[in-house]
Design an enzyme around this catalytic site. Structure first.
Site, short mmCIF file in Angstrom:
data_model
loop_
_atom_site.label_atom_id
_atom_site.label_comp_id
_atom_site.label_asym_id
_atom_site.label_seq_id
_atom_site.Cartn_x
_atom_site.Cartn_y
_atom_site.Cartn_z
CD GLU A 124 -2.94 -1.22 2.24
OE1 GLU A 124 -3.98 -1.49 1.68
OE2 GLU A 124 -2.46 -0.97 3.21
CD GLU A 169 -3.68 -6.98 2.90
OE1 GLU A 169 -4.62 -6.55 3.30
OE2 GLU A 169 -2.57 -6.44 3.09
#
Length: 1050
Positions: free
Chosen positions: A477, A553
């Site tokens: 991220e 994820e």
């Protein structure tokens, strides 16, 4: 030692002068005098010790009690501290986080930075820990050689002094910082001093979703190397196309004095020897002098060499069969005498992406993965071997084969254990800039390039010898910038044996070999601007997209969650290029704290007075902080199991079993089968399950069933258990299971209870306030005003503490709440929709209540409406029927306004006065299950203690449901029908009001929820509505029936 590595101590400036530079606010300064990265060294001086991994006396741990002083900012540290401890110093364990020892506070945030965002500047008030430690060296360490100090993890930046002289500086919390102490050491006592800063410019690259804590939280050790020593070793394996032979490739570099490094006659006097061992057998050996082939027009390297050893028929390493060899790399002098040796566990395996598939040793692998933070409820981010092993064993037992190091390189020991026990690893760089706007801001800034690159390149240089690591990750991220493209190319050049993944910028940029989205759904597009998340089935079919898709994820396991997990696995098995993913995440990141009475409880964001904080968002685990499983762990175990089953025929009874193992035979497994009626076995058997990898076999269980008579459904259960114990499981460990409902024609079903009776035991009494039905020693009393059954008396004692009534709400799940909080409301969250619709403020009104006497029963009809803001939202009709056996059967019909969102449940509830030890039921169990999370639950007859019917989620919520129940027995109470139920000492209202599990208090009696219907829990993520349409309650009409009885009164 090369010229670049030489340390020339100069006059040490005062501490205040060093701090004046504010290195921690300069992204182009990441270290002073830190040695180059390399794999872990132990400098064995005996070959057998290296081969057997005997602890090396050349490496000494400095863990233990260190002197510690705390300051709110570095400028407050007095200059004299570098020379001696301060009077107020205390003892601090190393490794540890100082916030867990009474200094400063832990801060939990997810996206938002815990400090004002102004890179590279950090707050002036910058908590500072001053550590020191005294040690005495062996005399021969002083006389010759090089003595290093290794800090495996310090958060977030630190300065180092030795005997009052400044040594160096380092940042990057999750990779080792190694310094040459040789020029600073003396005979006798030596003192090191370490000044640790909580915040540095490096903190802007460490914005991971975790607790923000500080200190020396990993091991500290000394390493003694000879003057001439091995300075780097790179080991890789290359297999032939048919995997029948392999080459072990070893690159070894030696530290040689600068005057000799260009003198081939001197360097060739040194030799590198490589030995490959399998247990006590020497498989291959090779020795050759230093020097490489010519590299370019200027010649070759003289300080390193490359060796290649051929191995015939090697045992291959995989997560299923982690076969390890031992490679011993020795440096020999001109007399062929050993100078030192280093040794590593080596696995022969090949990782490749071929025809759109990620393959291990030529086989397309299905990633059964989980994200794991290094976290312990008592010790924070200081993780010992026992805790690591506990995680690995639990993962293996629950059918995980892969782990993503989220979101930083782990303790070096973690990789050795994954090598040994067999887990595929995604090794991830310690980079996350989630709180930046935009996220790629720093990745496009040239001033931050070296800070980014060192975190990636040093990770690779430390960890590349581990066979368990099959994928490198550029971080998490942080957007997608030019830096990511450059680092992707660097890895592909320096380690072409592994793919690279990176999710930033949309999961499918040029900086990733694998499409690796997070929280993409199976069939639903999420067309976010700039970075859309397509449905994974659709994604692999997009034009020009030929890469494998592995979710980095997915299945956000926050609290009571994980609904729809089985859908992902249906898709993974259906579409070859959907190769699995990594569940978020492994463990609830809660910290142990004591309340005002000194009692420990599990704390989350805000409990330490930390601000900003993201509340309970740190608790997304498949296991509680102490590693007790959440119910969803069993769902993962079942969905990911390596054996699949199908029913071929019922007469004769034949099943088909498929092994999803790629490399191992199932020669340690037995298959057990059992036919049950009402939870009782009527026929069973077992046999060895010896399947080849990726093979399918049919098994005939029985030619015909015996005559079976009784009420209920007939079920065929199969399960696979291991025969012998393994390094990660005990004998008889259950690794796979399934069940089928067999056709009713196979069983002769007995008739249910008859309504006929020879005598009339029922009496009806009505007055202006009540309607009462009496049967022998029990009577039921209805309140005419409310229309509710408010008393059920047995022997003159009321067994209901609250009336029996409709129940439409549940204590909100994390998935129901979404991102809503007091200061930020998400109108799309279920809880906000329910609030807006008035579901929590319904006013009940009884429209009618009347009784009828039938020939063998008494019937009472009640109608209710539920209103909010003078609008009728729900209309329910209850039809009670009391028979001659003392049974009360309730038929409920619910009509729902079309304006309402999906209800959480359609059911009834009451508070029973009784408290019994055990609960028995015939339905799905034994663990908690919900309509969209019940793959792992099995239909049978179950019995559990009352306390175990409650799941103690740290943030209290709806919990403990058991679905598809046909019989519930609780002491004297017995219910039959088709329903879901939950039973607990806590009311829904208390669960809704409590912020922590430890604040719950057992109430009088027992709360019983009976649901005809219950909405799913969702779980694709926790911040947007994720319950799938088929698990919502959106019909206008619902009907269900339940039969109650109190058994000792009949």
């Amino acid at each position: 030692m090369t010229a670049q590595q030489e340390v020339k101590p100069q006059a040490t400036p005062a501490l205040s002068q060093i701090l004046f530079r504010r290195d921690w606010e300069n992204p182009q300064i990441t270290q002073y005098n830190r040695l180059e990265a390399h794999p872990p060294f132990y400098s064995w001086r005996h070959l057998d010790a290296a081969q057997n991994d005997t602890p090396s006396p050349q490496r000494q741990l400095l863990n233990g009690q260190w002197s510690f002083s705390y300051f709110t900012q570095p400028e407050s540290v007095p200059d004299e501290w570098v020379e001696h401890d301060l009077p107020e110093a205390i003892s601090m364990p190393v490794p540890s986080n100082w916030q867990l020892h009474g200094y400063d506070i832990p801060i939990y945030t997810n996206v938002q930075y815990p400090i004002p965002v102004d890179p590279p500047r950090v707050p002036q008030n910058n908590p500072t820990g001053c550590y020191s430690y005294n040690f005495t060296l062996e005399p021969d360490w002083i006389l010759s050689g090089q003595t290093r100090i290794i800090f495996d993890g310090v958060n977030s930046a630190f300065y180092l002094w030795c005997n009052g002289r400044w040594v160096g500086y380092s940042q990057d919390s999750r990779l080792p910082a190694e310094f040459d102490l040789t020029p600073y050491l003396k005979a006798g006592n030596n003192r090191i001093a370490v000044l640790v800063l909580r915040w540095s410019d490096g903190s802007y690259l460490e914005d991971q979703d975790m607790w923000r804590m500080s200190g020396i939280f990993r091991d500290v050790s000394l390493l003694h190397k000879p003057d001439i020593h091995l300075r780097d070793i790179h080991i890789s394996t290359h297999l032939s196309p048919e995997f029948s032979s392999a080459h072990l490739e070893v690159m070894a570099a030696v530290n040689i004095p600068l005057l000799d490094i260009n003198n081939s006659q001197v360097t060739k006097a040194y030799q590198i020897q490589v030995q490959l061992w399998l247990a006590d057998s020497l498989v291959a050996s090779l020795r050759q002098p230093l020097g490489t082939q010519p590299i370019d027009e200027r010649g070759h390297y003289t300080d390193r060499t490359h060796l290649s050893l051929r191995v015939e028929h090697p045992l291959l390493w995989s997560a299923e069969q982690p076969a390890l060899y031992r490679t011993v790399v020795s440096l020999l002098d001109s007399q062929q005498k050993l100078i030192e040796a280093e040794a590593y566990d080596v696995g022969f395996r090949q990782v490749a992406i071929h025809q759109g598939l990620l393959k291990i040793n030529g086989k397309a692998v299905l990633i059964r993965g989980v994200n794991r933070h290094e976290h312990h409820p008592q010790t924070g981010q200081a993780i010992d071997e026992e805790s690591m092993l506990q995680d690995i064993i639990l993962m293996k037992q629950h059918n995980f084969n892969a782990v993503r190091c989220s979101h930083y390189p782990n303790h070096p020991l973690w990789y050795r254990l994954c090598d040994r026990y067999g887990l595929y690893v995604v090794d991830e760089a310690n980079i996350e800039t989630h709180g930046m706007q935009p996220m790629r801001r720093l990745a496009d800034d040239p001033q931050w390039f070296s800070a980014f690159s060192e975190r990636v390149t040093r990770m690779v240089q430390r960890d590349r010898n581990h066979p368990c690591i099959i994928i490198w990750s550029l971080g998490n991220e942080s957007g997608h910038g030019a830096t990511h493209d450059a680092l992707y190319r660097w890895i592909k050049t320096n380690d072409p044996t592994r793919p690279v993944q990176y999710e930033g910028g949309g999961a499918n940029t040029q900086a990733t070999d694998i499409v690796c989205p997070m929280y993409a759904r199976v069939d639903e597009d999420q067309p976010f601007p700039a970075v859309p998340k397509w449905a994974i089935k659709k994604w692999i079919g997009l034009p020009n997209e030929s890469r494998p898709l592995i979710l980095c994820e997915y299945a956000h396991a926050m609290g009571n969650s994980f609904g729809g997990f089985a859908r992902y696995w249906q898709a993974f098995r259906q579409y070859p290029r959907l190769q699995g993913g990594f569940v978020w995440d492994w463990v609830d990141q809660s910290l142990t704290r004591n309340d005002e009475n000194g009692q420990p409880y599990w704390a989350y964001g805000g409990d330490f007075g930390d601000s900003p904080n993201d509340r309970q968002f740190c608790m997304n685990g498949l296991v509680f902080p102490d590693r007790t499983p959440h119910p969803c762990l069993y769902e993962a175990q079942c969905a990911q199991q390596f054996f699949q089953f199908s029913l071929v025929s019922t007469s004769p009874l034949i099943i088909k079993v498929t092994s999803e193992y790629l490399f191992r035979n199932s020669d340690n497994e037995h298959l057990y089968w059992r036919i049950e009626l009402a939870g009782k076995s009527v026929l069973e058997g077992s046999f060895p399950l010896d399947l080849l990898p990726e093979s399918t076999q049919q098994f005939s269980l029985t030619e015909r069933l015996p005559a079976i008579c009784g009420p209920g459904d007939l079920w065929l259960n199969v399960e696979v258990r291991q025969v012998e114990e393994t390094p990660w499981s005990p004998s008889h460990h259950r690794c796979a299971w399934f069940q089928w409902r067999l056709p009713h024609s196979l069983a002769v079903l007995s008739r249910g209870l008859s309504d006929s009776a020879t005598s009339n035991n029922l009496k009806l009494h009505q007055d202006i306030q009540h309607i009462t039905v009496t049967h022998q020693q029990q009577h039921w009393q209805f309140n005419r005003q409310t229309g509710l059954l408010e008393q059920w008396c047995v022997g003159g004692e009321n067994r209901l503490l609250t009336p029996l009534r409709d129940q439409f709400v549940r204590a909100p799940l994390d998935n129901d709440i979404g991102i809503s909080e007091t200061t930020r409301i998400d109108p799309n969250a279920w809880v906000e929709r329910w609030k807006k619709a008035g579901i929590y403020q319904l006013e009940q009104r009884c429209l009618s209540l009347h009784a009828d006497t039938l020939s063998q029963a008494i019937q009472i009809s009640a109608e209710y409406i539920y209103e909010f803001a003078q609008e009728q939202l729900l209309h329910t009709h209850w039809l009670y029927r009391f028979d001659q056996q003392g049974h009360m059967t309730i038929d409920v019909r619910v009509q729902i306004a079309t304006s309402l969102p999906s209800l959480a449940r359609v059911g009834m509830c009451c508070q029973l006065s009784d408290i019994y030890e055990n609960v028995e039921w015939l339905g799905l169990g034994p663990h908690e299950n919900y309509p969209d999370r019940q793959l792992s639950a099995q239909h049978s007859h179950w019995s559990q203690p009352l306390d175990q019917m409650h799941t103690p989620y740290i943030f209290p919520s709806e919990n403990g449901l058991r679905c598809n129940t046909s019989m519930l027995s609780y002491g004297n109470w017995q219910l039959t029908g088709q329903f879901h139920f939950g039973i607990s000492r806590y009311s829904t209202q208390q669960l809704m009001a409590a912020s922590h599990q430890h604040l719950l208090r057992s109430e009088a009696g027992t709360w019983l929820n009976i649901d005809g219907f219950h909405m799913g829990v969702g779980g694709d993520d926790s911040w947007s509505p994720s319950v799938h349409a088929d698990n919502l309650l959106t019909n206008e009409i619902y009907q269900y029936q339940v039969c109650w009885q109190y058994k000792d009164s009949i």
